[in-house]
Scaffold this motif. Structure first.
Motif, PDB file in Angstrom:
ATOM      1  N   VAL A 167       9.329   7.390  11.996  1.00  0.00           N
ATOM      2  CA  VAL A 167       9.363   6.614  10.757  1.00  0.00           C
ATOM      3  C   VAL A 167      10.788   6.193  10.422  1.00  0.00           C
ATOM      4  O   VAL A 167      11.705   7.021  10.373  1.00  0.00           O
ATOM      5  N   VAL A 168      10.965   4.901  10.186  1.00  0.00           N
ATOM      6  CA  VAL A 168      12.231   4.365   9.665  1.00  0.00           C
ATOM      7  C   VAL A 168      12.008   4.150   8.172  1.00  0.00           C
ATOM      8  O   VAL A 168      11.150   3.365   7.770  1.00  0.00           O
ATOM      9  N   SER A 169      12.771   4.843   7.348  1.00  0.00           N
ATOM     10  CA  SER A 169      12.498   4.874   5.919  1.00  0.00           C
ATOM     11  C   SER A 169      12.887   3.582   5.209  1.00  0.00           C
ATOM     12  O   SER A 169      13.770   2.840   5.657  1.00  0.00           O
ATOM     13  N   LYS A 170      12.217   3.343   4.097  1.00  0.00           N
ATOM     14  CA  LYS A 170      12.565   2.216   3.226  1.00  0.00           C
ATOM     15  C   LYS A 170      14.044   2.252   2.867  1.00  0.00           C
ATOM     16  O   LYS A 170      14.725   1.213   2.909  1.00  0.00           O
ATOM     17  N   LYS A 171      14.559   3.427   2.497  1.00  0.00           N
ATOM     18  CA  LYS A 171      15.967   3.563   2.094  1.00  0.00           C
ATOM     19  C   LYS A 171      16.903   3.072   3.200  1.00  0.00           C
ATOM     20  O   LYS A 171      17.848   2.319   2.947  1.00  0.00           O
ATOM     21  N   ILE A 230       7.354  -2.674   7.027  1.00  0.00           N
ATOM     22  CA  ILE A 230       6.323  -1.665   6.783  1.00  0.00           C
ATOM     23  C   ILE A 230       6.688  -0.395   7.538  1.00  0.00           C
ATOM     24  O   ILE A 230       6.891  -0.429   8.761  1.00  0.00           O
ATOM     25  N   GLU A 231       6.792   0.711   6.812  1.00  0.00           N
ATOM     26  CA  GLU A 231       7.044   1.971   7.485  1.00  0.00           C
ATOM     27  C   GLU A 231       5.906   2.277   8.452  1.00  0.00           C
ATOM     28  O   GLU A 231       4.733   2.059   8.138  1.00  0.00           O
ATOM     29  N   PHE A 232       6.247   2.785   9.609  1.00  0.00           N
ATOM     30  CA  PHE A 232       5.260   3.133  10.632  1.00  0.00           C
ATOM     31  C   PHE A 232       4.338   4.222  10.102  1.00  0.00           C
ATOM     32  O   PHE A 232       4.789   5.300   9.708  1.00  0.00           O
ATOM     33  N   SER A 276      -1.567   9.839   1.248  1.00  0.00           N
ATOM     34  CA  SER A 276      -0.109   9.836   1.367  1.00  0.00           C
ATOM     35  C   SER A 276       0.532  10.892   0.473  1.00  0.00           C
ATOM     36  O   SER A 276       1.540  11.504   0.843  1.00  0.00           O
ATOM     37  N   VAL A 277      -0.043  11.099  -0.703  1.00  0.00           N
ATOM     38  CA  VAL A 277       0.456  12.149  -1.600  1.00  0.00           C
ATOM     39  C   VAL A 277       0.243  13.520  -0.972  1.00  0.00           C
ATOM     40  O   VAL A 277       1.150  14.369  -0.951  1.00  0.00           O
ATOM     41  N   THR A 311       7.221   7.429   2.896  1.00  0.00           N
ATOM     42  CA  THR A 311       8.292   8.109   2.157  1.00  0.00           C
ATOM     43  C   THR A 311       8.158   7.992   0.646  1.00  0.00           C
ATOM     44  O   THR A 311       8.776   8.762  -0.084  1.00  0.00           O
ATOM     45  N   GLU A 312       7.375   7.037   0.158  1.00  0.00           N
ATOM     46  CA  GLU A 312       7.173   6.884  -1.280  1.00  0.00           C
ATOM     47  C   GLU A 312       5.701   6.524  -1.531  1.00  0.00           C
ATOM     48  O   GLU A 312       5.343   5.352  -1.602  1.00  0.00           O
ATOM     49  N   ALA A 313       4.861   7.521  -1.669  1.00  0.00           N
ATOM     50  CA  ALA A 313       3.424   7.298  -1.817  1.00  0.00           C
ATOM     51  C   ALA A 313       3.105   6.562  -3.111  1.00  0.00           C
ATOM     52  O   ALA A 313       3.747   6.779  -4.140  1.00  0.00           O
ATOM     53  N   PHE A 314       2.105   5.678  -3.047  1.00  0.00           N
ATOM     54  CA  PHE A 314       1.689   4.921  -4.237  1.00  0.00           C
ATOM     55  C   PHE A 314       0.173   5.011  -4.442  1.00  0.00           C
ATOM     56  O   PHE A 314      -0.460   4.091  -4.955  1.00  0.00           O
ATOM     57  N   CYS A 315      -0.414   6.135  -4.050  1.00  0.00           N
ATOM     58  CA  CYS A 315      -1.863   6.306  -4.146  1.00  0.00           C
ATOM     59  C   CYS A 315      -2.391   6.133  -5.574  1.00  0.00           C
ATOM     60  O   CYS A 315      -3.482   5.596  -5.783  1.00  0.00           O
ATOM     61  N   SER A 316      -1.637   6.614  -6.556  1.00  0.00           N
ATOM     62  CA  SER A 316      -2.142   6.645  -7.930  1.00  0.00           C
ATOM     63  C   SER A 316      -2.359   5.261  -8.515  1.00  0.00           C
ATOM     64  O   SER A 316      -3.124   5.096  -9.469  1.00  0.00           O
ATOM     65  N   SER A 317      -1.697   4.250  -7.961  1.00  0.00           N
ATOM     66  CA  SER A 317      -1.847   2.889  -8.484  1.00  0.00           C
ATOM     67  C   SER A 317      -2.618   1.983  -7.535  1.00  0.00           C
ATOM     68  O   SER A 317      -2.632   0.759  -7.705  1.00  0.00           O
ATOM     69  N   CYS A 318      -3.277   2.567  -6.527  1.00  0.00           N
ATOM     70  CA  CYS A 318      -4.000   1.766  -5.538  1.00  0.00           C
ATOM     71  C   CYS A 318      -5.196   1.063  -6.170  1.00  0.00           C
ATOM     72  O   CYS A 318      -6.038   1.700  -6.804  1.00  0.00           O
ATOM     73  N   THR A 319      -5.279  -0.238  -5.985  1.00  0.00           N
ATOM     74  CA  THR A 319      -6.412  -1.018  -6.492  1.00  0.00           C
ATOM     75  C   THR A 319      -7.104  -1.770  -5.358  1.00  0.00           C
ATOM     76  O   THR A 319      -7.719  -2.804  -5.579  1.00  0.00           O
TER      77      THR A 319
END
Length: 337
Positions: A210-214, A194-196, A316-317, A257-265
């Motif tokens: 932050v240590v990135s996913k990549k 999990i990114e910090f 996040s976005v 580093t890669e926001a996913f707000c639009s698909s949050c459920t």
């Protein structure tokens, strides 16, 4: 699930996180830093916590919105007396398919089998390092990994599915990425990095930490080749990778580093009955008062519908776009992750 409600939502609420207690037996640097949660910190009095009856009633209402998964969090949820009774009652709710507990695993030796027998499907276990000298630093209490690893073993013996959650913070534990991957590879447990994140106001977050996913994936792939996997379901927050040799999989949660707000459920319910629609929220919606003042299920349902369809949060976005961020975010120890 109520099809009439689902039609109005736009997207369903699939995942409900319920914090059942704000206390914990760790004082980790990530969500309960020692300088804030010292020995004199005033936790919620018992009467302020939602009762099991109140939690079950709200879960039944949320099930009409499409909730299929419930995760019990804290604090440390295993500190809540008779948690297995709550698990059993939630499992009986029509539409609920998956019950999980987020825990530091210390109490699992005593409770894993009882929770499994009650209907618990899985445990999400927090473990930020596999080497004792690093883990002692991250948990802020000098606790070694042995009690956590014994809890993980107890969960395996009970037949519970296991996810291991490692928050990666630069300068603290990024050197544990490979040791953690080596340790859990082939065990059947899913290790998730999990990114910090800047949850709350006291964990010392800044982008430099932050240590990135990549970067995480590159480090593991060089030694243990990985193959990316498709999401298991809409709204899955972890990017999944399987080991090329078939010995398991890992995941990375990359809200920085890669926001996913639009698909949050996901929806989150605090231990004292406030609803939050975002992990980074600064305020919630009081459901406990509605329960205790005798409001009907229909009134509460209408209130929740208005909240969910009116939500505009995309923290996040906004952060990624450089917009000004809200101050005084809710603490992780309160909202439960």
């Amino acid at each position: 699930m109520d099809s009439h409600i689902i039609d109005q939502l736009g997207r369903p609420i699939k995942d409900l996180r319920i914090s059942v207690i704000d206390q914990c037996n760790f004082r980790c640097t990530y969500c309960m830093p020692a300088e804030i949660f010292g020995p004199d910190y005033a936790f919620l009095p018992k009467e302020e916590l939602l009762s099991f009856d109140e939690i079950v009633r709200l879960a039944e209402i949320f099930a009409k919105f499409g909730v299929e998964k419930i995760r019990l969090t804290g604090g440390e949820p295993l500190m809540r007396k008779d948690l297995a009774d709550l698990v059993g009652r939630l499992k009986d709710i029509d539409g609920i398919k998956d019950i999980a507990v987020t825990t530091n695993a210390v109490f699992l030796v005593r409770q894993a089998q009882k929770l499994k027998d009650a209907g618990l499907d899985r445990v999400n276990i927090s473990l930020d390092a596999i080497e004792d000298h690093v883990f002692q630093e991250t948990n802020g209490r000098g606790i070694k990994t042995k009690p956590v690893l014994k809890g993980i073993e107890a969960a395996r013996d009970a037949g519970l599915k296991i996810k291991i959650n490692m928050v990666v913070k630069k300068g603290m534990n990024e050197d544990q990425i490979l040791p953690m991957a080596r340790y859990f590879k082939g065990t059947g447990d899913t290790l998730r990095f999990i990114e910090f994140m800047e949850v709350g106001n006291h964990n010392g977050w800044n982008m430099d930490a932050v240590v990135s996913k990549k970067w995480i994936i590159e480090q593991i792939h060089q030694e243990m080749p990985l193959v990316p996997q498709d999401p298991s379901y809409y709204g899955e927050v972890a990017s999944r990778y399987r080991y090329e040799d078939g010995s398991g999989e890992i995941g990375v949660i990359s809200s920085v580093t890669e926001a996913f707000c639009s698909s949050c459920t996901r929806a989150r319910l605090s231990a004292d009955g406030n609803l939050f629609t975002c992990l980074f929220a600064s305020s919630g919606y009081d459901l406990k008062t509605m329960l205790r003042e005798g409001e009907s299920d229909e009134t509460i349902t209408d209130y929740l519908l208005a909240i969910w369809t009116g939500r505009t949060d995309q923290y996040s976005v906004d952060r990624a776009q450089g917009k000004p961020m809200k101050e005084n975010k809710i603490e992780m120890s309160y909202i439960g992750g």
